[in-house]
Design a protein around this motif. Structure first.
Motif, PDB file in Angstrom:
ATOM      1  N   ALA A 171      -1.896   3.612  13.001  1.00 55.55           N
ATOM      2  CA  ALA A 171      -1.021   3.183  11.911  1.00 55.55           C
ATOM      3  C   ALA A 171      -1.623   3.541  10.561  1.00 55.55           C
ATOM      4  O   ALA A 171      -2.834   3.448  10.355  1.00 55.55           O
ATOM      5  CB  ALA A 171      -0.792   1.675  11.986  1.00 55.55           C
ATOM      6  N   TYR A 172      -0.739   3.949   9.664  1.00 54.46           N
ATOM      7  CA  TYR A 172      -1.077   4.153   8.260  1.00 54.46           C
ATOM      8  C   TYR A 172      -0.471   2.971   7.524  1.00 54.46           C
ATOM      9  O   TYR A 172       0.745   2.748   7.597  1.00 54.46           O
ATOM     10  CB  TYR A 172      -0.503   5.477   7.752  1.00 54.46           C
ATOM     11  N   ILE A 173      -1.306   2.205   6.861  1.00 55.42           N
ATOM     12  CA  ILE A 173      -0.850   0.973   6.220  1.00 55.42           C
ATOM     13  C   ILE A 173      -1.057   1.080   4.713  1.00 55.42           C
ATOM     14  O   ILE A 173      -2.167   1.349   4.247  1.00 55.42           O
ATOM     15  CB  ILE A 173      -1.621  -0.248   6.755  1.00 55.42           C
ATOM     16  N   ASN A 174       0.018   0.874   3.977  1.00 55.47           N
ATOM     17  CA  ASN A 174      -0.033   0.845   2.512  1.00 55.47           C
ATOM     18  C   ASN A 174      -0.107  -0.611   2.068  1.00 55.47           C
ATOM     19  O   ASN A 174       0.678  -1.445   2.533  1.00 55.47           O
ATOM     20  CB  ASN A 174       1.215   1.499   1.925  1.00 55.47           C
ATOM     21  N   ILE A 175      -1.029  -0.887   1.155  1.00 52.02           N
ATOM     22  CA  ILE A 175      -1.257  -2.250   0.668  1.00 52.02           C
ATOM     23  C   ILE A 175      -1.074  -2.267  -0.851  1.00 52.02           C
ATOM     24  O   ILE A 175      -1.608  -1.418  -1.558  1.00 52.02           O
ATOM     25  CB  ILE A 175      -2.706  -2.716   0.973  1.00 52.02           C
ATOM     26  N   ARG A 176      -0.357  -3.290  -1.338  1.00 56.78           N
ATOM     27  CA  ARG A 176      -0.203  -3.477  -2.785  1.00 56.78           C
ATOM     28  C   ARG A 176      -0.653  -4.891  -3.149  1.00 56.78           C
ATOM     29  O   ARG A 176      -0.289  -5.857  -2.487  1.00 56.78           O
ATOM     30  CB  ARG A 176       1.253  -3.284  -3.213  1.00 56.78           C
ATOM     31  N   PHE A 177      -1.456  -4.978  -4.190  1.00 54.62           N
ATOM     32  CA  PHE A 177      -1.917  -6.260  -4.707  1.00 54.62           C
ATOM     33  C   PHE A 177      -1.087  -6.662  -5.920  1.00 54.62           C
ATOM     34  O   PHE A 177      -0.548  -5.805  -6.620  1.00 54.62           O
ATOM     35  CB  PHE A 177      -3.396  -6.178  -5.108  1.00 54.62           C
ATOM     36  N   ASP A 178      -1.029  -7.973  -6.182  1.00 58.48           N
ATOM     37  CA  ASP A 178      -0.268  -8.442  -7.341  1.00 58.48           C
ATOM     38  C   ASP A 178      -1.037  -8.240  -8.643  1.00 58.48           C
ATOM     39  O   ASP A 178      -0.440  -7.926  -9.664  1.00 58.48           O
ATOM     40  CB  ASP A 178       0.170  -9.898  -7.179  1.00 58.48           C
ATOM     41  N   GLN A 179      -2.353  -8.395  -8.607  1.00 56.55           N
ATOM     42  CA  GLN A 179      -3.165  -8.206  -9.809  1.00 56.55           C
ATOM     43  C   GLN A 179      -4.353  -7.311  -9.477  1.00 56.55           C
ATOM     44  O   GLN A 179      -5.013  -7.501  -8.465  1.00 56.55           O
ATOM     45  CB  GLN A 179      -3.676  -9.546 -10.332  1.00 56.55           C
ATOM     46  N   HIS A 180      -4.613  -6.400 -10.373  1.00 56.01           N
ATOM     47  CA  HIS A 180      -5.710  -5.463 -10.133  1.00 56.01           C
ATOM     48  C   HIS A 180      -7.027  -5.926 -10.746  1.00 56.01           C
ATOM     49  O   HIS A 180      -8.079  -5.431 -10.392  1.00 56.01           O
ATOM     50  CB  HIS A 180      -5.346  -4.077 -10.673  1.00 56.01           C
ATOM     51  N   ASN A 181      -6.950  -6.851 -11.665  1.00 58.35           N
ATOM     52  CA  ASN A 181      -8.169  -7.282 -12.353  1.00 58.35           C
ATOM     53  C   ASN A 181      -8.734  -8.569 -11.764  1.00 58.35           C
ATOM     54  O   ASN A 181      -9.635  -9.156 -12.328  1.00 58.35           O
ATOM     55  CB  ASN A 181      -7.902  -7.443 -13.851  1.00 58.35           C
ATOM     56  N   SER A 182      -8.214  -9.005 -10.633  1.00 58.94           N
ATOM     57  CA  SER A 182      -8.722 -10.209  -9.998  1.00 58.94           C
ATOM     58  C   SER A 182      -9.799  -9.851  -8.972  1.00 58.94           C
ATOM     59  O   SER A 182     -10.086  -8.682  -8.730  1.00 58.94           O
ATOM     60  CB  SER A 182      -7.575 -10.968  -9.324  1.00 58.94           C
ATOM     61  N   ARG A 183     -10.367 -10.863  -8.342  1.00 61.69           N
ATOM     62  CA  ARG A 183     -11.414 -10.650  -7.342  1.00 61.69           C
ATOM     63  C   ARG A 183     -10.860 -10.296  -5.966  1.00 61.69           C
ATOM     64  O   ARG A 183     -11.592  -9.845  -5.094  1.00 61.69           O
ATOM     65  CB  ARG A 183     -12.270 -11.904  -7.209  1.00 61.69           C
ATOM     66  N   GLU A 184      -9.571 -10.513  -5.768  1.00 60.85           N
ATOM     67  CA  GLU A 184      -8.985 -10.296  -4.440  1.00 60.85           C
ATOM     68  C   GLU A 184      -9.183  -8.867  -3.909  1.00 60.85           C
ATOM     69  O   GLU A 184      -9.552  -8.702  -2.753  1.00 60.85           O
ATOM     70  CB  GLU A 184      -7.501 -10.681  -4.406  1.00 60.85           C
ATOM     71  N   PRO A 185      -8.924  -7.834  -4.716  1.00 59.90           N
ATOM     72  CA  PRO A 185      -9.164  -6.482  -4.177  1.00 59.90           C
ATOM     73  C   PRO A 185     -10.615  -6.246  -3.763  1.00 59.90           C
ATOM     74  O   PRO A 185     -10.871  -5.603  -2.742  1.00 59.90           O
ATOM     75  CB  PRO A 185      -8.748  -5.560  -5.325  1.00 59.90           C
TER      76      PRO A 185
END
Length: 161
Positions: free
Chosen positions: A75-89
Motif C-alpha cells: 500500500a501507498y499511504i498519503n498522510i496529511r496533518f492539520d498543523q505543520h508547526n506542532s510536535r505531532e509530525p
C-alpha cells in the motif's frame, strides 16, 4: 559550486565502474571486483572503502520477494496533518521509523505531508495497521490508501553515466 556537483566530482571513472558493478551484484568480493576492473586488489579495496566512508555506498542488501514471504498487500499511504508547526509530525516520524511493516516514509510537497509504503500479510492486517497505528497518531486529519494491484517495475539501480 553546489553540493550535488561537488560530491559527484569526487568520483573518477574507476569509482563509477565500482558503483555500477556493485549495483549489479553487491555480493562481488574485492577479488572479483579487482579482476573485472583490471585493478590490483589493494587499490580496489581502498577505493571501495573510500566510497563507503564518503557515503556513496550506504549498505549492501538482498532484495526479497514480499509475496513469497506472505505479504500480499503493498500500500501507498498519503498522510496529511492539520498543523505543520506542532510536535505531532515529529512524533509521527519517530513512531513510523520503528515499524517493520513500513518499508519507506517520505516527507513530501503537495496535497499531503507524507507518503508511506507499507506491506501487510492481508487486507485484515492492513486494516488493523490503519486503525491501531495510523488513526491513533495525533494531528493526522486525512489518510488516503492506494493498494498496488501488480508491480510493473521495481529497481533501485541508479543510472551512472
Amino acid at each position: 559550486m553546489n553540493k550535488k556537483n561537488s560530491s559527484r566530482t569526487q568520483l573518477d571513472e574507476i569509482d563509477i565502474q565500482i558503483l555500477k558493478l556493485l549495483q549489479q551484484d553487491a555480493t562481488l568480493s574485492c577479488n572479483q571486483l579487482s579482476e573485472k576492473l583490471s585493478l590490483s586488489l589493494t587499490p580496489c579495496w581502498r577505493r571501495k572503502k573510500r566510497l563507503e566512508d564518503l557515503g556513496f555506498i550506504t549498505s549492501y542488501e538482498a532484495v526479497l520477494n514480499t509475496r513469497k514471504l506472505g505479504f500480499e498487500v503493498l500500500a501507498y499511504i498519503n498522510i496529511r496533518f492539520d498543523q505543520h508547526n506542532s510536535r505531532e509530525p515529529d512524533q509521527f516520524e519517530k513512531t513510523i521509523a520503528d515499524l517493520p511493516q513500513v518499508l519507506s516514509c517520505h516527507k513530501v510537497t503537495g496535497d499531503y505531508d507524507y507518503i508511506l509504503i507499507v506491506i501487510s500479510e492481508d487486507l485484515e492486517s492492513y486494516s488493523q495497521f490503519i486503525e491501531k497505528v495510523l488513526r491513533k497518531q495525533k494531528g493526522i486529519i486525512h489518510i488516503q490508501s492506494n493498494l498496488a494491484l501488480r508491480e510493473i517495475k521495481f529497481d533501485r539501480t541508479i543510472s551512472l553515466v
